[in-house]
Design a protein around this motif. Structure first.
Motif: not given
Length: 820
Positions: A203-212, A214-216, A221-226
């Motif tokens: 926070e505030p980077g990855f978390g803020g981006w994922a909420r904006a 993917f909704g959280g 979001a994790y599919e992209k990381v995997f």
């Protein structure tokens, strides 16, 4: 230039090498022209089939689907996934024991799978003639297990011209409508068993981006990381943890990881597959085993039950709540009891001996004190050693030690803590990362490598290097490391600009690692002695060079170039311009020059505003606004170790309200570059010159780092001789500058010896009297300095000899100053 002569076959095994080989030499390399026995992979107006058994693992099918999309992006033609042999099939992929087609090819002797069965994540790629009826020639990919097959499939994507960062950094596929794979066979497998990343301080980077987007922080979001991990031939993740639980926030996330082939762990203070957030939400009573053991055991049992039959390594141990020490002292008996009870839970839930479940004991911060004072865990548990949060490994296993669970390293590219957070940009030069992780490999810490990447962006380049080296540390030798920037840049941007972009990344790493941006302010460099002019001049030159390269790139590449190269250079250059202007404003105010003070104040305000504009360009203008919030990390206005709530304009001065100026820092009267002397090998140790190790130049590194300590240097022991012309007579302070490394052997020493002319070697302990303050100074300045005073030195020519004592010490230079 020796790296240019390396064989294409050897280069093809190096991660990061993924463009069409211009000489088409070596087995199974991508080439844009036909060679004898080559497979025609892509051709205009022709269909290409990728055959995968429908009964193979779901993760294999998913990777094959990605390969189909990748080949379409490269060739622009018709590429399809199929489960039936026939005309047009060019790739056949599958896992031993899970693919009838692959098993039949092995039985028929058409694919050479010798040594593959049972090999962790191993794979074979082989061009085969007439593998199936109706298929005249195909590339056959055989995996020893599902990840072996997956890595083989993504390896072909990379060879064809699709970067692992295709989604995460908007790197376009390198278009090649006609593409061949040369004849032959390639077999490969990883050396480090578990290789991964830790998304942390998110926070505030990855978390803020994922909420904006993917909704959280959810399975989308994790599919992209995997996928990024698998494309990078990695297999392991510690998920984002502050206020988050991958398992509970979205129940689809963990099953998706299992399906795709990603192993999930929990961080150094989240035992038994339970996130810290799980306890916050459902725990009862204190996070204190001595007071609340039954509740904690029940809580942990649910974690192991939730894990099910997954392969995931389990973190055991216990730290205090909120990533703090568990107790005031070293509670060895308490922690040993906790580990014993945790292993019993694992055995009870799995109905198998605890040793059948992979487990990790993370020796992070004070937990290493337990290890140093004699605490041990069962032999099957992996010992995860850690750095000091600033890239300096604290301890490694004893030389020659072997244990069933092996050992590994937890490393940092991002950190929240003293002496100051560093979260904004990548600030680690790869030569230093290479030296530390090579040392880990030398000491057989090769079971688990995991790196804290913060928000993941903008750590792309560093993450690639860490994971590529983890695949096979020995392959990433000095030559491979020093050619890596060019190879990686070529993978992202093509051969036309790969070398010059690689040079930009190298120079950025040198400049950025001098001092992290969160530690820079108007007083960091001297104005009157020309330091600010020199440092800012270096950044301005790099910025100009980066913009020149960017202007010459194809139209499809600006987004990727901004994310991977230009943004970090632009942002750091602007930050230095800001603080130099503030320093000039204060100096002008002190001198009573009102006009100059006002002029520099106006410039400083402009650079402060430009910092926000750079962020907006990254988050709004780049890639169609894809990276909202990813650059939201504050970085201007620190007053302590913790980040400010918002960026704060530095205080400006006026003639009526001047601000005090810092004292001018002393500059060595004479500094000798580490590589300026005659290096003499000895006693089984040789010297390596590591170019570009710091902004000042090369470092000298001893290899192997596991060589015995030299308690009595002299004679035939390894040394470097420097010829010096000293210009004055009298007492002299003689110093040695090294990297800010630590004593990985646990002896409390980090030593070097110096001698002058024919004098006896003088032993210097770089960690002598080590304290929190001395360690903080070392990591802030990214170096250690030890000195000794010579009562008298005559003017004229002298011979200074630097003697190796502790082989892990990295030498950066020698200094001489008049004493007294």
């Amino acid at each position: 230039m020796r790296h240019l002569l390396l064989s294409a076959a050897w280069l093809a095994l190096l991660p990061g090498v993924a463009w069409a080989a211009p000489d088409c030499a070596g087995p199974v390399v991508a080439c844009e022209r036909a060679t004898p026995g080559a497979l025609s992979l892509l051709a205009p107006r022709r269909s290409t089939g990728v055959l995968v058994d429908p009964q193979d693992e779901p993760g294999v099918r998913r990777a094959a689907t990605d390969l189909v999309a990748d080949l379409k992006a490269v060739g622009g033609g018709d590429v399809r996934l199929t489960d039936k042999p026939g005309g047009g099939v060019a790739i056949i992929a599958g896992t031993l024991g899970h693919s009838a087609v692959i098993d039949a090819l092995v039985r028929a002797g058409k694919i050479d799978a010798r040594g593959l069965a049972g090999q962790w994540e191993g794979y074979v790629e082989q061009v085969v003639d007439n593998p199936l009826p109706g298929v005249t020639r195909a590339l056959v990919i055989v995996g020893a297990d599902r990840r072996g097959t997956i890595f083989g499939l993504y390896d072909i994507s990379a060879k064809a011209g699709v970067s692992p960062w295709t989604w995460w950094a908007d790197v376009p596929a390198q278009r090649r409508p006609t593409l061949y794979l040369t004849a032959g066979r390639v077999a490969d497998h990883p050396v480090v068993k578990y290789r991964g990343i830790f998304i942390n301080d998110e926070e505030p980077g990855f978390g803020g981006w994922a909420r904006a987007k993917f909704g959280g922080v959810n399975h989308l979001a994790y599919e992209k990381v995997f996928t990024l991990l698998l494309r990078s031939k990695a297999n392991f993740l510690w998920p984002a943890m502050w206020g988050k639980s991958l398992w509970e926030d979205d129940p689809a996330s963990a099953p998706l990881a299992q399906q795709m082939g990603i192993l999930l762990g929990t961080s150094h203070h989240e035992p038994m597959q339970r996130a810290q957030a799980d306890w916050k939400r459902e725990g009862s009573g204190p996070w204190d085993y001595s007071k609340n053991g039954p509740a904690l055991r029940a809580f942990w049992r649910k974690g192991i039950e939730r894990r099910g039959k997954a392969e995931d390594p389990v973190t055991i141990e216990m730290r205090g709540d909120g990533d703090e020490p568990m107790t005031e002292g070293t509670a060895i008996d308490l922690l040993q009891g906790i580990v014993r009870d945790q292993r019993q839970i694992i055995a009870d839930v799995t109905h198998r001996p605890a040793s059948d479940t992979p487990q990790v004991w993370a020796l992070y911060k004070e937990v290493q004190d337990y290890y140093d004072q004699g605490m041990r865990v069962p032999d099957d548990v992996t010992l995860l050693f850690a750095d000091d949060n600033w890239g300096n490994i604290r301890r490694l296993p004893p030389v020659g030690a072997r244990r069933a669970g092996g050992a590994g390293v937890y490393y940092h590219f991002d950190y929240v803590g003293g002496p100051r957070n560093y979260k904004w940009l990548d600030t680690n030069a790869i030569p230093r990362v290479w030296q530390q992780m090579r040392m880990a490999s030398d000491y057989s810490a090769d079971r688990l490598w995991i790196v804290n990447v913060g928000d993941l962006k903008p750590m792309e380049y560093l993450t690639s290097f860490f994971l590529d080296m983890a695949w096979n540390p020995a392959r990433m030798d000095l030559t491979a490391m020093q050619s890596y920037p060019s190879r990686w840049a070529t993978q992202q941007f093509g051969p036309a600009h790969g070398a010059e972009i690689g040079a930009l990344l190298t120079r950025y790493g040198q400049l950025a690692s001098r001092r992290k941006p969160e530690l820079i302010d108007a007083t960091t460099y001297g104005l009157a002695n020309g330091e600010w002019a020199r440092v800012l001049g270096e950044w301005n030159a790099l910025d100009a060079a980066a913009r020149k390269v960017g202007a010459a790139l194809p139209a499809a590449q600006p987004d990727a170039y901004y994310e991977l190269v230009l943004h970090r250079i632009e942002a750091m250059t602007n930050l230095h311009r800001l603080y130099q202007a503030v320093a000039a404003n204060r100096a002008a105010a002190q001198a009573g020059d009102a006009k100059a003070a006002a002029r520099f104040a106006e410039a400083a305000r402009g650079y402060f505003a430009q910092d926000s504009a750079i962020r907006r360009h990254y988050e709004v203008d780049t890639a169609g606004g894809k990276w909202t919030s990813m650059m939201a990390q504050t970085h201007i206005g620190y007053t302590g170790w913790q980040q400010p709530d918002s960026d704060v304009m530095p205080a400006l001065a006026s003639v009526d309200k001047p601000l005090p100026l810092p004292p001018i820092a002393a500059v060595p009267h004479l500094r000798i570059a580490a590589d300026a002397g005659r290096a003499v090998d000895g006693r089984g140790v040789r010297w390596q010159r590591v170019a570009g190790f710091t902004v000042e130049g090369a470092a000298m590194v001893a290899t192997p780092t596991t060589a015995p300590v030299i308690e009595r240097p002299g004679g035939d022991s390894p040394h470097i001789v420097y010829d010096v012309n000293w210009d004055r007579a009298g007492p002299v302070t003689l110093g040695v500058v090294t990297a800010p490394g630590l004593d990985v052997r646990g002896g409390g020493k980090h030593r070097v010896a110096l001698s002058v002319d024919d004098g006896a070697p003088i032993m210097l302990n770089l960690m002598g009297g080590e304290s929190e303050a001395s360690w903080g100074r070392a990591v802030i300045e990214n170096r250690r300095v030890a000195t000794t005073v010579l009562p008298s030195l005559a003017a004229g020519r002298h011979r200074i000899t630097l003697w190796l004592v502790d082989p892990e010490v990295v030498f950066e230079g020698v200094t001489l100053d008049p004493a007294g």
